[in-house]
Design a protein around this motif. Structure first.
Motif, PDB file in Angstrom:
ATOM      1  N   ALA A 130       0.812  -1.217   0.000  1.00 27.02           N
ATOM      2  CA  ALA A 130       0.000   0.000   0.000  1.00 27.02           C
ATOM      3  C   ALA A 130       0.848   1.271   0.000  1.00 27.02           C
ATOM      4  O   ALA A 130       0.308   2.374  -0.001  1.00 27.02           O
ATOM      5  CB  ALA A 130      -0.933   0.002   1.212  1.00 27.02           C
ATOM      6  N   GLY A 131       2.170   1.118   0.030  1.00 27.03           N
ATOM      7  CA  GLY A 131       3.053   2.279   0.016  1.00 27.03           C
ATOM      8  C   GLY A 131       3.307   2.888   1.382  1.00 27.03           C
ATOM      9  O   GLY A 131       3.927   3.953   1.491  1.00 27.03           O
ATOM     10  N   GLN A 132       2.858   2.209   2.454  1.00 29.21           N
ATOM     11  CA  GLN A 132       3.084   2.698   3.823  1.00 29.21           C
ATOM     12  C   GLN A 132       4.422   2.132   4.319  1.00 29.21           C
ATOM     13  O   GLN A 132       4.452   1.175   5.104  1.00 29.21           O
ATOM     14  CB  GLN A 132       1.934   2.251   4.728  1.00 29.21           C
ATOM     15  N   LEU A 133       5.518   2.719   3.867  1.00 33.62           N
ATOM     16  CA  LEU A 133       6.836   2.116   4.076  1.00 33.62           C
ATOM     17  C   LEU A 133       7.265   2.116   5.537  1.00 33.62           C
ATOM     18  O   LEU A 133       7.879   1.150   6.014  1.00 33.62           O
ATOM     19  CB  LEU A 133       7.882   2.844   3.218  1.00 33.62           C
ATOM     20  N   GLU A 134       6.958   3.178   6.280  1.00 36.64           N
ATOM     21  CA  GLU A 134       7.362   3.230   7.693  1.00 36.64           C
ATOM     22  C   GLU A 134       6.646   2.153   8.507  1.00 36.64           C
ATOM     23  O   GLU A 134       7.255   1.460   9.328  1.00 36.64           O
ATOM     24  CB  GLU A 134       7.079   4.622   8.277  1.00 36.64           C
ATOM     25  N   LYS A 135       5.353   2.014   8.280  1.00 34.76           N
ATOM     26  CA  LYS A 135       4.586   0.982   8.979  1.00 34.76           C
ATOM     27  C   LYS A 135       5.072  -0.406   8.587  1.00 34.76           C
ATOM     28  O   LYS A 135       5.162  -1.311   9.427  1.00 34.76           O
ATOM     29  CB  LYS A 135       3.097   1.125   8.663  1.00 34.76           C
TER      30      LYS A 135
ATOM     31  N   GLY B  13      12.472 -14.183   5.217  1.00 35.79           N
ATOM     32  CA  GLY B  13      11.429 -13.342   4.638  1.00 35.79           C
ATOM     33  C   GLY B  13      11.392 -11.956   5.251  1.00 35.79           C
ATOM     34  O   GLY B  13      11.191 -10.964   4.550  1.00 35.79           O
ATOM     35  N   SER B  14      11.593 -11.890   6.565  1.00 32.81           N
ATOM     36  CA  SER B  14      11.592 -10.588   7.245  1.00 32.81           C
ATOM     37  C   SER B  14      12.783  -9.741   6.807  1.00 32.81           C
ATOM     38  O   SER B  14      12.652  -8.529   6.588  1.00 32.81           O
ATOM     39  CB  SER B  14      11.611 -10.787   8.762  1.00 32.81           C
ATOM     40  N   LEU B  15      13.953 -10.366   6.684  1.00 35.30           N
ATOM     41  CA  LEU B  15      15.137  -9.646   6.205  1.00 35.30           C
ATOM     42  C   LEU B  15      14.923  -9.154   4.777  1.00 35.30           C
ATOM     43  O   LEU B  15      15.311  -8.030   4.427  1.00 35.30           O
ATOM     44  CB  LEU B  15      16.363 -10.560   6.276  1.00 35.30           C
ATOM     45  N   ASN B  16      14.301  -9.985   3.959  1.00 34.65           N
ATOM     46  CA  ASN B  16      14.008  -9.564   2.589  1.00 34.65           C
ATOM     47  C   ASN B  16      13.051  -8.376   2.592  1.00 34.65           C
ATOM     48  O   ASN B  16      13.223  -7.425   1.814  1.00 34.65           O
ATOM     49  CB  ASN B  16      13.394 -10.725   1.809  1.00 34.65           C
ATOM     50  N   GLY B  17      12.048  -8.401   3.475  1.00 35.70           N
ATOM     51  CA  GLY B  17      11.126  -7.275   3.571  1.00 35.70           C
ATOM     52  C   GLY B  17      11.816  -5.994   4.003  1.00 35.70           C
ATOM     53  O   GLY B  17      11.580  -4.927   3.430  1.00 35.70           O
ATOM     54  N   LEU B  18      12.690  -6.094   5.001  1.00 35.47           N
ATOM     55  CA  LEU B  18      13.434  -4.912   5.452  1.00 35.47           C
ATOM     56  C   LEU B  18      14.337  -4.385   4.347  1.00 35.47           C
ATOM     57  O   LEU B  18      14.466  -3.170   4.150  1.00 35.47           O
ATOM     58  CB  LEU B  18      14.258  -5.274   6.689  1.00 35.47           C
ATOM     59  N   GLY B  19      14.956  -5.308   3.607  1.00 31.63           N
ATOM     60  CA  GLY B  19      15.794  -4.891   2.482  1.00 31.63           C
ATOM     61  C   GLY B  19      14.987  -4.203   1.405  1.00 31.63           C
ATOM     62  O   GLY B  19      15.426  -3.209   0.812  1.00 31.63           O
ATOM     63  N   SER B  20      13.784  -4.714   1.157  1.00 30.70           N
ATOM     64  CA  SER B  20      12.924  -4.124   0.139  1.00 30.70           C
ATOM     65  C   SER B  20      12.523  -2.698   0.510  1.00 30.70           C
ATOM     66  O   SER B  20      12.509  -1.803  -0.344  1.00 30.70           O
ATOM     67  CB  SER B  20      11.680  -5.000  -0.039  1.00 30.70           C
ATOM     68  N   ILE B  21      12.206  -2.480   1.799  1.00 31.32           N
ATOM     69  CA  ILE B  21      11.815  -1.134   2.239  1.00 31.32           C
ATOM     70  C   ILE B  21      12.990  -0.158   2.102  1.00 31.32           C
ATOM     71  O   ILE B  21      12.821   0.957   1.581  1.00 31.32           O
ATOM     72  CB  ILE B  21      11.328  -1.165   3.704  1.00 31.32           C
ATOM     73  N   THR B  22      14.165  -0.557   2.570  1.00 34.35           N
ATOM     74  CA  THR B  22      15.318   0.350   2.482  1.00 34.35           C
ATOM     75  C   THR B  22      15.729   0.581   1.027  1.00 34.35           C
ATOM     76  O   THR B  22      16.195   1.671   0.673  1.00 34.35           O
ATOM     77  CB  THR B  22      16.504  -0.205   3.288  1.00 34.35           C
ATOM     78  N   TYR B  23      15.530  -0.415   0.171  1.00 26.02           N
ATOM     79  CA  TYR B  23      15.804  -0.245  -1.268  1.00 26.02           C
ATOM     80  C   TYR B  23      14.882   0.825  -1.847  1.00 26.02           C
ATOM     81  O   TYR B  23      15.318   1.703  -2.600  1.00 26.02           O
ATOM     82  CB  TYR B  23      15.596  -1.580  -1.979  1.00 26.02           C
ATOM     83  N   LYS B  24      13.607   0.755  -1.478  1.00 23.29           N
ATOM     84  CA  LYS B  24      12.644   1.732  -1.991  1.00 23.29           C
ATOM     85  C   LYS B  24      12.918   3.131  -1.456  1.00 23.29           C
ATOM     86  O   LYS B  24      12.559   4.121  -2.095  1.00 23.29           O
ATOM     87  CB  LYS B  24      11.217   1.295  -1.638  1.00 23.29           C
ATOM     88  N   LYS B  25      13.553   3.192  -0.301  1.00 21.22           N
ATOM     89  CA  LYS B  25      13.928   4.492   0.254  1.00 21.22           C
ATOM     90  C   LYS B  25      15.246   5.004  -0.318  1.00 21.22           C
ATOM     91  O   LYS B  25      15.659   6.123  -0.014  1.00 21.22           O
ATOM     92  CB  LYS B  25      14.046   4.392   1.778  1.00 21.22           C
ATOM     93  N   GLY B  26      15.907   4.181  -1.099  1.00 21.69           N
ATOM     94  CA  GLY B  26      17.174   4.582  -1.700  1.00 21.69           C
ATOM     95  C   GLY B  26      18.376   4.390  -0.798  1.00 21.69           C
ATOM     96  O   GLY B  26      19.469   4.881  -1.096  1.00 21.69           O
ATOM     97  N   ILE B  27      18.216   3.658   0.313  1.00 19.26           N
ATOM     98  CA  ILE B  27      19.344   3.393   1.224  1.00 19.26           C
ATOM     99  C   ILE B  27      19.961   2.063   0.803  1.00 19.26           C
ATOM    100  O   ILE B  27      19.785   1.023   1.440  1.00 19.26           O
ATOM    101  CB  ILE B  27      18.872   3.350   2.697  1.00 19.26           C
ATOM    102  N   ASN B  28      20.694   2.095  -0.304  1.00 21.42           N
ATOM    103  CA  ASN B  28      21.077   0.857  -0.985  1.00 21.42           C
ATOM    104  C   ASN B  28      22.114   0.034  -0.221  1.00 21.42           C
ATOM    105  O   ASN B  28      22.085  -1.200  -0.279  1.00 21.42           O
ATOM    106  CB  ASN B  28      21.598   1.179  -2.387  1.00 21.42           C
ATOM    107  N   ASN B  29      23.027   0.675   0.485  1.00 24.81           N
ATOM    108  CA  ASN B  29      24.027  -0.081   1.245  1.00 24.81           C
ATOM    109  C   ASN B  29      23.375  -0.894   2.368  1.00 24.81           C
ATOM    110  O   ASN B  29      23.776  -2.025   2.649  1.00 24.81           O
ATOM    111  CB  ASN B  29      25.086   0.862   1.824  1.00 24.81           C
ATOM    112  N   VAL B  30      22.368  -0.284   2.999  1.00 28.74           N
ATOM    113  CA  VAL B  30      21.649  -0.991   4.067  1.00 28.74           C
ATOM    114  C   VAL B  30      20.832  -2.137   3.485  1.00 28.74           C
ATOM    115  O   VAL B  30      20.818  -3.253   4.023  1.00 28.74           O
ATOM    116  CB  VAL B  30      20.741  -0.018   4.840  1.00 28.74           C
TER     117      VAL B  30
END
Length: 703
Positions: free
Chosen positions: A449-454, A478-495
């Motif tokens: 839904a685009g609610q990245l912080e939540k 799966g949780s690590l992949n989700g966290l990686g996906s959120i930070t990727y969408k935020k542009g924090i690529n190293n994280v």
């Protein structure tokens, strides 16, 4: 001989009407959880014509891809649903409710017959009808049944239960008939096969029939009779197990031994924990409160008889109920039989088999007879004796009606939670805040839904509680992949890269993490590392469109064009309708100076995805590169007309990374700037974009 002459159509209409009202808000409830691997993405279920080949595929539609019979009757019913309505949920819910109504009806017939057998016409006809109907309605409207009815894929459980109760009814008819015994016994056998072909726990129909025999027929059983029954049960049980093992292809022993390796609990912990869960089931059955039901529960494992302290009392209470019921079975069969039937039919899913600890749909079949004593008590007060005070009769009637209304309302309310994925998992997370699965699903739904912080917060919660999940390692990954996906969408690529790497250290063939790490390497301008990952990915699953695309485009960016071409040659014939593959192929052909081929593939890509701006810009660049400037300008003119400027800007940024020459990109930018200067981008479009704060005032296209 049993006669059903007192049972009329009005009883069936009453049962249908009440069930329809209680489940009237379920017909458009969405797909959930295991519906996806079992139905919506399970190609074998997707029957398009009623030929033998497709029917055979449906019978073998295992969600894990094994080519063996997998709950064939239930799978075929889902395949026929797909044939009629594809992925429209309406038809599936209709059939599920029909199964529930038929199950309740045969339960009513079975209860009516059991009461006739037990009381031997001691009471008037209305007594038997009222007791049986109340017992069936109390069961059908219990809100705990919603998981077996409203959750589409649990048709497997409800079909097994339906055929089991038909088998029980047929057995009782065979035992009470004087002429048609063979017919009813044969129907019982067919029902058993159908039940076992719907779900494996139906194997417990066999000992259930023995329990019925001992409870209602064998008043003074001899040792010879007992030996005969147990020997017959043993032989039929062995045949049934062989059918499950070899006919259905389920390796029972291996699944038990290997199953605990994937679970966060041991065999002893499961055995100690289940008594507490079963008592919880009983409380959910008898107290129709929707708020106590959930798709997921926070369950504290019992690590010993005293941890938690409720473990030993729960175990002792269940043993007391079983032993007491066995001891008083002959004296009080209408009370003791339902208790023994309940525990007996939990023997498969609530004992040693390494299934997940708790699911409410497991009570659908075991709870069949639990409301029989209540129905009998109310019927005895109303019809048992003419001397019964009028006040008691009225009170009993009002209590029965109120309980039905409360149960129906609780069922209706519980079904609201099943309406969407969001409503189901919001409900689960509220009730089980320490559940890793509920947190993960909340994260996934918020991310979508685009609610990245939540989403990020929920994924963190899932990671914290992953050790308690049914599949701990998979949940962590799966949780690590989700966290990686959120930070990727935020542009924090190293994280995000670190999250994906941690995920792959846990599960080295985690397909989604590998795909996402490739995309992250692209963002970090590390195409060589992306190509190495894409080679692993294509070996892991060569048939995935996503994997093929990532391998081809990684080869393009990293300079391993020959590797990409080799894959293209293998898949081009059957991927001409896949725009991403055609787009990447076109880029490679242009890189190889094969301009006609490059233009062909890019045109093929845009046919499949006419609104993809990146493909449009690539085709514009290809026209410029092949000196077809007029076609390039015409397509660019059309693109500017259709798309807002920010989308074109983003597309140009990507295009610059696609190895086009500087001369080509400069030509596109020059013409684009001229369009802007000549007011080709309309003032109305610009003002709308400014209002949405997606574009600041522009005088020229940035280079």
């Amino acid at each position: 001989m049993y006669s059903s002459s007192n049972i009329s159509l009005r009883h069936f209409v009453l049962l249908i009407s009440i069930c329809l009202l209680s489940f009237s808000n379920t017909f458009y409830n969405s797909w959930q959880l295991d519906d996806l691997p079992n139905i919506t993405v399970n190609k074998k279920i997707h029957i398009s014509s009623l030929n033998l080949s497709e029917i055979n595929n449906a019978l073998r539609a295992s969600p894990v891809g094994k080519d063996t019979l997998y709950r064939p009757l239930a799978a075929l019913s889902l395949g026929l649903n797909w044939y009629i309505g594809q992925d429209s949920v309406f038809g599936y819910h209709i059939i599920n409710l029909v199964i529930h109504i038929l199950t309740a009806w045969f339960l009513f017939l079975t209860l009516h017959l059991l009461l006739k057998i037990h009381y031997r016409e001691k009471y008037p006809p209305h007594f038997f009808l009222t007791a049986a109907l109340l017992g069936a309605l109390f069961w059908a409207l219990a809100p705990i049944q919603t998981q077996a009815v409203t959750y589409i894929v649990q048709r497997m459980a409800s079909m097994a239960a339906m055929f089991s109760i038909i088998g029980l009814y047929a057995y009782l008819r065979a035992r009470t008939s004087t002429q048609q015994k063979i017919y009813w016994f044969f129907l019982c056998l067919l029902a058993f096969i159908a039940a076992l072909s719907s779900k494996e726990n139906a194997i417990l129909l066999l000992p259930s029939l023995v329990l019925v025999e001992f409870s209602f027929f064998q008043r003074n059983i001899t040792k010879q009779q007992a030996a005969y029954y147990f020997f017959t049960l043993f032989i039929i049980g062995v045949i049934a197990l062989l059918f499950v093992q070899y006919g259905l292809g389920h390796d029972i022993v291996a699944s038990i031994l290997d199953g605990y390796k994937k679970r966060p609990f041991t065999l002893s912990e499961r055995i100690l924990t289940e008594p507490r869960i079963i008592l919880m089931y009983l409380s959910q059955i008898f107290l129709p409160i929707a708020n106590r039901l959930s798709i997921d529960h926070d369950i504290i494992l019992s690590t010993s008889l005293f941890s938690p302290w409720t473990t030993l009392p729960a175990l002792l209470l269940i043993l007391l109920l079983i032993i007491g019921s066995l001891f008083f079975l002959k004296k009080y069969p209408l009370v003791c039989f339902p208790i023994l039937f309940f525990f007996l039919n939990h023997a498969v899913e609530s004992t040693i088999i390494p299934l997940e600890l708790i699911f409410e749909h497991r009570n659908y079949l075991p709870s069949f007879f639990l409301f029989l004593p209540a129905g009998v008590l109310i019927a005895r007060i109303i019809y048992g004796t003419p001397r019964q005070p009028l006040f008691r009769r009225i009170t009993a009637t009002i209590c029965a009606i109120l309980f039905l209304i409360i149960s129906a309302h609780a069922t209706y309310t519980r079904n609201k939670a099943w309406a969407t994925e969001e409503s189901l998992w919001s409900d689960a997370f509220r009730k089980a805040p320490n559940s890793a699965r509920a947190a993960y699903m909340i994260g996934f739904l918020n991310e979508r839904a685009g609610q990245l912080e939540k989403a990020y917060s929920a994924y963190q919660s899932a990671l914290r509680n992953a050790d308690k999940a049914a599949r701990a390692k998979g949940m962590k990954a799966g949780s690590l992949n989700g966290l990686g996906s959120i930070t990727y969408k935020k542009g924090i690529n190293n994280v995000s890269l670190q999250y994906f790497t941690d995920c792959l250290e846990l599960v080295n063939n985690h397909e989604m993490c590998l795909q996402n790490r490739i995309l992250t390497f692209f963002q970090l301008r590390q195409p060589d590392k992306a190509f190495i990952d894409s080679e692993k990915l294509i070996k892991f699953n060569k048939n995935s469109v996503e994997n093929q695309y990532l391998n081809i485009i990684s080869g393009y960016y990293s300079g391993n064009i020959d590797t990409s071409l080799a894959l293209i040659q293998q898949i081009a014939k059957y991927r001409l309708n896949e725009p991403r593959i055609m787009h990447a192929t076109g880029l490679i052909m242009m890189k190889k100076d094969a301009y006609p081929n490059g233009l062909f593939f890019l045109k093929q890509a845009i046919k499949s995805a006419p609104n993809n701006i990146n493909i449009r810009l690539s085709l514009i660049a290809a026209y410029y590169t092949s000196n077809q400037n007029n076609l390039a300008k015409k397509l660019l003119h059309d693109t500017v007309k259709k798309y807002p400027l920010p989308a074109i800007q983003n597309g140009m940024k990507k295009m610059r990374r696609d190895h086009w020459t500087k001369e080509t990109t400069n030509s596109i930018e020059t013409y684009l700037n001229s369009l802007i200067r000549n007011n080709f981008i309309y003032d109305e479009q610009l003002s709308q974009l400014q209002k949405r704060k997606t574009l600041s005032p522009v005088s020229s296209f940035p280079v």
